[in-house]
Write a protein that holds these residues in place. Structure first.
Motif, PDB file in Angstrom:
ATOM      1  N   THR A  30      41.088  44.661  11.705  1.00  0.00           N
ATOM      2  CA  THR A  30      39.680  44.978  11.510  1.00  0.00           C
ATOM      3  C   THR A  30      39.386  46.298  12.206  1.00  0.00           C
ATOM      4  OG1 THR A  30      39.089  43.672  13.467  1.00  0.00           O
ATOM      5  CG2 THR A  30      38.942  42.575  11.335  1.00  0.00           C
ATOM      6  N   LEU A  31      38.441  47.047  11.676  1.00  0.00           N
ATOM      7  CA  LEU A  31      38.048  48.331  12.248  1.00  0.00           C
ATOM      8  C   LEU A  31      37.288  48.100  13.549  1.00  0.00           C
ATOM      9  CD1 LEU A  31      37.782  51.442  11.837  1.00  0.00           C
ATOM     10  CD2 LEU A  31      35.612  50.974  10.686  1.00  0.00           C
ATOM     11  N   VAL A  32      37.705  48.791  14.628  1.00  0.00           N
ATOM     12  CA  VAL A  32      37.019  48.624  15.912  1.00  0.00           C
ATOM     13  C   VAL A  32      36.396  49.919  16.423  1.00  0.00           C
ATOM     14  CG1 VAL A  32      38.461  46.676  16.605  1.00  0.00           C
ATOM     15  CG2 VAL A  32      39.162  48.990  17.227  1.00  0.00           C
ATOM     16  N   GLY A  33      36.730  51.054  15.843  1.00  0.00           N
ATOM     17  CA  GLY A  33      36.129  52.300  16.298  1.00  0.00           C
ATOM     18  C   GLY A  33      36.725  53.505  15.609  1.00  0.00           C
ATOM     19  N   SER A  34      36.160  54.687  15.898  1.00  0.00           N
ATOM     20  CA  SER A  34      36.667  55.925  15.304  1.00  0.00           C
ATOM     21  C   SER A  34      36.243  57.110  16.158  1.00  0.00           C
ATOM     22  CB  SER A  34      36.141  56.100  13.877  1.00  0.00           C
ATOM     23  OG  SER A  34      34.722  56.270  13.884  1.00  0.00           O
ATOM     24  N   ALA A  35      36.947  58.205  15.986  1.00  0.00           N
ATOM     25  CA  ALA A  35      36.583  59.470  16.611  1.00  0.00           C
ATOM     26  C   ALA A  35      36.756  60.568  15.557  1.00  0.00           C
ATOM     27  CB  ALA A  35      37.458  59.757  17.823  1.00  0.00           C
ATOM     28  N   PRO A  36      35.673  61.214  15.098  1.00  0.00           N
ATOM     29  CA  PRO A  36      34.275  61.040  15.503  1.00  0.00           C
ATOM     30  C   PRO A  36      33.731  59.653  15.116  1.00  0.00           C
ATOM     31  CG  PRO A  36      34.602  63.082  14.290  1.00  0.00           C
ATOM     32  CD  PRO A  36      35.833  62.283  14.101  1.00  0.00           C
ATOM     33  N   THR A  37      32.709  59.233  15.835  1.00  0.00           N
ATOM     34  CA  THR A  37      32.051  57.965  15.546  1.00  0.00           C
ATOM     35  C   THR A  37      31.286  58.063  14.231  1.00  0.00           C
ATOM     36  OG1 THR A  37      31.802  57.626  17.914  1.00  0.00           O
ATOM     37  CG2 THR A  37      30.478  56.235  16.479  1.00  0.00           C
ATOM     38  N   ALA A  38      31.191  56.923  13.529  1.00  0.00           N
ATOM     39  CA  ALA A  38      30.466  56.898  12.259  1.00  0.00           C
ATOM     40  C   ALA A  38      29.025  57.347  12.449  1.00  0.00           C
ATOM     41  CB  ALA A  38      30.502  55.494  11.672  1.00  0.00           C
ATOM     42  N   ASP A  39      28.556  58.187  11.517  1.00  0.00           N
ATOM     43  CA  ASP A  39      27.149  58.619  11.411  1.00  0.00           C
ATOM     44  C   ASP A  39      26.707  59.602  12.492  1.00  0.00           C
ATOM     45  OD1 ASP A  39      26.812  56.973   9.154  1.00  0.00           O
ATOM     46  OD2 ASP A  39      26.345  55.246  10.414  1.00  0.00           O
ATOM     47  N   VAL A  40      27.630  60.101  13.330  1.00  0.00           N
ATOM     48  CA  VAL A  40      27.214  61.084  14.335  1.00  0.00           C
ATOM     49  C   VAL A  40      27.228  62.485  13.724  1.00  0.00           C
ATOM     50  CG1 VAL A  40      28.160  59.689  16.198  1.00  0.00           C
ATOM     51  CG2 VAL A  40      29.545  61.533  15.224  1.00  0.00           C
ATOM     52  N   VAL A  41      26.561  63.436  14.394  1.00  0.00           N
ATOM     53  CA  VAL A  41      26.605  64.851  14.027  1.00  0.00           C
ATOM     54  C   VAL A  41      27.354  65.578  15.141  1.00  0.00           C
ATOM     55  CG1 VAL A  41      25.288  66.914  13.473  1.00  0.00           C
ATOM     56  CG2 VAL A  41      24.415  64.662  12.794  1.00  0.00           C
ATOM     57  N   VAL A  42      28.505  66.174  14.823  1.00  0.00           N
ATOM     58  CA  VAL A  42      29.316  66.860  15.834  1.00  0.00           C
ATOM     59  C   VAL A  42      29.059  68.362  15.780  1.00  0.00           C
ATOM     60  CG1 VAL A  42      31.109  65.086  15.790  1.00  0.00           C
ATOM     61  CG2 VAL A  42      31.276  67.023  14.238  1.00  0.00           C
ATOM     62  N   ASP A  43      29.290  69.033  16.923  1.00  0.00           N
ATOM     63  CA  ASP A  43      29.068  70.484  17.002  1.00  0.00           C
ATOM     64  C   ASP A  43      30.247  71.273  16.472  1.00  0.00           C
ATOM     65  OD1 ASP A  43      26.580  70.068  18.173  1.00  0.00           O
ATOM     66  OD2 ASP A  43      27.425  69.996  20.202  1.00  0.00           O
ATOM     67  N   ALA A  44      31.433  70.666  16.463  1.00  0.00           N
ATOM     68  CA  ALA A  44      32.628  71.346  15.961  1.00  0.00           C
ATOM     69  C   ALA A  44      33.540  70.325  15.308  1.00  0.00           C
ATOM     70  CB  ALA A  44      33.353  72.052  17.103  1.00  0.00           C
ATOM     71  N   LEU A  45      34.262  70.761  14.294  1.00  0.00           N
ATOM     72  CA  LEU A  45      35.191  69.848  13.630  1.00  0.00           C
ATOM     73  C   LEU A  45      36.374  69.551  14.540  1.00  0.00           C
ATOM     74  CD1 LEU A  45      35.264  71.260   9.981  1.00  0.00           C
ATOM     75  CD2 LEU A  45      34.371  69.045  10.716  1.00  0.00           C
ATOM     76  N   PRO A  46      36.816  68.298  14.606  1.00  0.00           N
ATOM     77  CA  PRO A  46      37.963  67.953  15.452  1.00  0.00           C
ATOM     78  C   PRO A  46      39.265  68.384  14.786  1.00  0.00           C
ATOM     79  CG  PRO A  46      37.230  66.026  14.254  1.00  0.00           C
ATOM     80  CD  PRO A  46      36.256  67.125  13.923  1.00  0.00           C
ATOM     81  N   GLY A  47      40.330  68.418  15.561  1.00  0.00           N
ATOM     82  CA  GLY A  47      41.632  68.742  14.995  1.00  0.00           C
ATOM     83  C   GLY A  47      42.230  67.581  14.225  1.00  0.00           C
ATOM     84  N   GLU A  48      41.729  66.383  14.509  1.00  0.00           N
ATOM     85  CA  GLU A  48      42.186  65.190  13.798  1.00  0.00           C
ATOM     86  C   GLU A  48      41.111  64.128  13.853  1.00  0.00           C
ATOM     87  OE1 GLU A  48      45.758  64.249  15.955  1.00  0.00           O
ATOM     88  OE2 GLU A  48      44.681  63.157  17.524  1.00  0.00           O
ATOM     89  N   VAL A  49      41.097  63.268  12.856  1.00  0.00           N
ATOM     90  CA  VAL A  49      40.201  62.114  12.829  1.00  0.00           C
ATOM     91  C   VAL A  49      41.040  60.890  13.184  1.00  0.00           C
ATOM     92  CG1 VAL A  49      38.718  60.654  11.411  1.00  0.00           C
ATOM     93  CG2 VAL A  49      38.656  63.139  11.133  1.00  0.00           C
ATOM     94  N   VAL A  50      40.544  60.080  14.122  1.00  0.00           N
ATOM     95  CA  VAL A  50      41.277  58.887  14.564  1.00  0.00           C
ATOM     96  C   VAL A  50      40.455  57.649  14.219  1.00  0.00           C
ATOM     97  CG1 VAL A  50      42.318  57.668  16.503  1.00  0.00           C
ATOM     98  CG2 VAL A  50      42.347  60.173  16.438  1.00  0.00           C
ATOM     99  N   VAL A  51      41.064  56.729  13.482  1.00  0.00           N
ATOM    100  CA  VAL A  51      40.424  55.463  13.125  1.00  0.00           C
ATOM    101  C   VAL A  51      41.199  54.356  13.840  1.00  0.00           C
ATOM    102  CG1 VAL A  51      39.614  53.992  11.246  1.00  0.00           C
ATOM    103  CG2 VAL A  51      39.906  56.447  10.864  1.00  0.00           C
TER     104      VAL A  51
END
Length: 553
Positions: A30-51
């Motif tokens: 089951t999904l427990v989290g992510s980076a970036p978090t769902a529905d947030v607005v970030v100031d810069a794009l990350p180098g990778e998305v982690v689920v």
């Protein structure tokens, strides 16, 4: 009487699952989290998305994507799994707006998990869609075909093990062995066919394609997994068993043949739990051994019943049966005991709590299985009573002996008939999310709510989790009006309101994960039965609005 004592002991063992303490939950990711978090607005794009998931997963090839605001791809290269983390490398030069992360992964018990979420860079914009459908639901036809393949495999195992065991140990030397030997070969063939079907079906099951969606790349990927390896070992075990049937069928199997056959049987039985739920449980050593023992006991017991009904009770003399039946009766009692103990151990781990037993599909299937098993126990006790009491008494009366055989065949036939139903339930059970995983996914507390609403244009399945006050996740699935197939949607809109407490409509932002599936999040400020109004546009002209009643605790 002794059989009543045995019956009470068996049922007590089967029902102890209702009373013992809970086991920890851990499989069916089951999904427990992510980076970036769902529905947030970030100031810069990350180098990778982690689920992050609740257990280790592996990504499905080309089914993990990050979609840009203009519909392009932000992800670069292949997504990789680091334990429970799904890591998606992305470019750093994307434009400002809302991005969609869409994924399909395989959990440790070889079942696919799909979904997605959105986040924004710099500013919020319209959420893009994943036209390739990484978040698509598993094709129901594929899932049903998988259950059918499992049923064929269970049936084949019974027809292989039962005749081989009886020929090896209890078959009278004067009787021809052709019938049971052929039955064992047919059983081996069914197991082989089932194994090949499962290997093929795992390809579209994993990728989310239709029944004919298997590819060579998908086959190579499937064979390279523990699931594929277990099935290849099963095919080798079946081939070896069929080869060893020749000396067994000739009633000339030596010690080496017997030892090899036992080894092949142990290895083959272990491939079932190693490719399913037991291998991903919190205590895999226990559940793998328990499942293999459960499967072996079932094959010995039911396979022996088939040989008794089809051959021995019709062909063997009363003197031969008087010698065979007490031995078989003891074996059957041992097999039933193993079935109950192993089944109870599995249920304790896979279910764990009374609420999971009664409140999940997995738990209700287990209850159904226990109920059917109780019928078999009664029939087995009846047959055992006949064996121990009536067989010796009818030794000198040919007419009474025929009557005893007739009654015994009826009892055995009832057992076999109910076992066919149990195999059907079991084949569905192994494709169903374990109860402990369902509870773990909604242990906040609260339970998911599923509602179906229809119009003349479509049917919508509404899934709200955890259906309690606070943040909730909403999944909408569009199907044709009769519910027979997925339906492509052009646009989704949804609002929730609670007229009883004068709560005005709240907009639910929906993200299209695939043509027939959208997801969003909403905060319910108070408990009650909320009205969810869903507007679905299926083309440039046609749309309709339906209302689902969602109870929130």
């Amino acid at each position: 009487m002794r059989w009543r004592t045995h019956l009470a002991a068996m049922m007590l063992g089967a029902l102890t699952v209702l009373a013992l303490p809970a086991a920890p939950a851990n499989a069916h990711a089951t999904l427990v989290g992510s980076a970036p978090t769902a529905d947030v607005v970030v100031d810069a794009l990350p180098g990778e998305v982690v689920v992050t998931f609740s257990e280790p997963v592996r990504p499905v090839a080309d089914k993990v994507r990050v979609i840009t605001p203009d519909g392009g791809r932000l992800d670069t290269g292949k997504a990789t799994a680091r334990g429970a983390d799904l890591v998606i490398p992305v470019r750093g030069d994307g434009s400002k707006g809302t991005y969609l992360v869409s994924y399909r992964v395989i959990s440790a018990d070889n079942h696919p998990i799909s979904g997605g979420f959105a986040f924004s860079y710099g500013q919020v914009s319209a959420t893009p869609t994943d036209d390739a459908g990484a978040g698509v639901q598993t094709d129901p036809l594929v899932k049903n075909a998988m259950s059918a393949a499992r049923w064929i495999g269970f049936l084949g195992l019974i027809l292989l093990v039962g005749p081989a065991l009886i020929l090896l140990t209890l078959w009278p030397a004067r009787l021809p062995t052709t019938g049971p030997a052929r039955l064992a070969v047919v059983g081996g063939g069914l197991v082989a066919v089932s194994t090949l079907l499962e290997l093929y079906l795992q390809i579209p099951y994993t990728s989310g394609n239709g029944l004919l969606g298997g590819t060579l790349d998908g086959a190579a990927e499937s064979l390279g997994t523990a699931y594929g390896a277990a099935h290849l070992v099963r095919l080798a075990a079946v081939a070896a068993a069929v080869l060893l049937l020749r000396p067994v069928a000739g009633l000339r199997a030596g010690k080496v043949d017997r030892a090899l056959l036992i080894l092949v049987a142990v290895v083959g039985a272990a491939t079932w739990p190693l490719s399913g739920h037991p291998s991903a449980s919190p205590v895999p050593a226990l559940t793998v051994v328990a499942d293999a023992a459960h499967l072996a006991a079932m094959a010995v017991w039911v396979g022996g019943l088939v040989v008794l009904f089809g051959f021995l009770l019709r062909r063997a003399s009363h003197r031969e049966l008087a010698a065979i039946m007490p031995v078989w009766s003891g074996w059957a009692l041992l097999a039933v005991t193993v079935l109950v103990l192993a089944g109870t151990a599995q249920a304790l781990v896979e279910i764990g709590t009374l609420s999971a037993l009664t409140g999940t599909l997995y738990g209700r299937l287990v209850i159904t299985k226990v109920g059917l098993f109780a019928v078999i126990i009664v029939a087995a006790a009846y047959a055992r009573d006949i064996t121990n009491r009536d067989f010796p008494a009818a030794a000198d009366d040919e007419k009474e002996a025929a009557s005893v055989r007739g009654r015994l065949r009826i009892g055995v036939l009832v057992e076999i008939g109910v076992v066919v139903l149990i195999l059907g339930v079991t084949s569905v059970l192994v494709q169903t999310t374990p109860a402990r995983s369902v509870e773990a996914a909604s242990a906040q507390p609260g339970r998911p709510v599923e509602v179906k609403v229809s119009s003349n244009l479509f049917q919508v399945v509404v899934d709200v989790s955890p259906a309690k006050t606070g943040i909730n996740t909403v999944h909408l699935y569009a199907r044709k009006p009769d519910g027979s197939a997925p339906l492509q949607v052009v646009e989704w809109k949804a609002t929730v309101a609670l007229p009883a407490k004068e709560v005005e409509p709240i907009t639910v932002p929906m993200v299209a994960l695939s043509p027939d599936h959208a997801s969003g999040q909403v905060a319910f400020p108070s408990a009650g039965t909320w009205d969810m109004r869903i507007t679905v546009r299926v083309d440039d002209i046609n749309q309709a609005t339906v209302t689902a009643r969602v109870p929130v605790r």
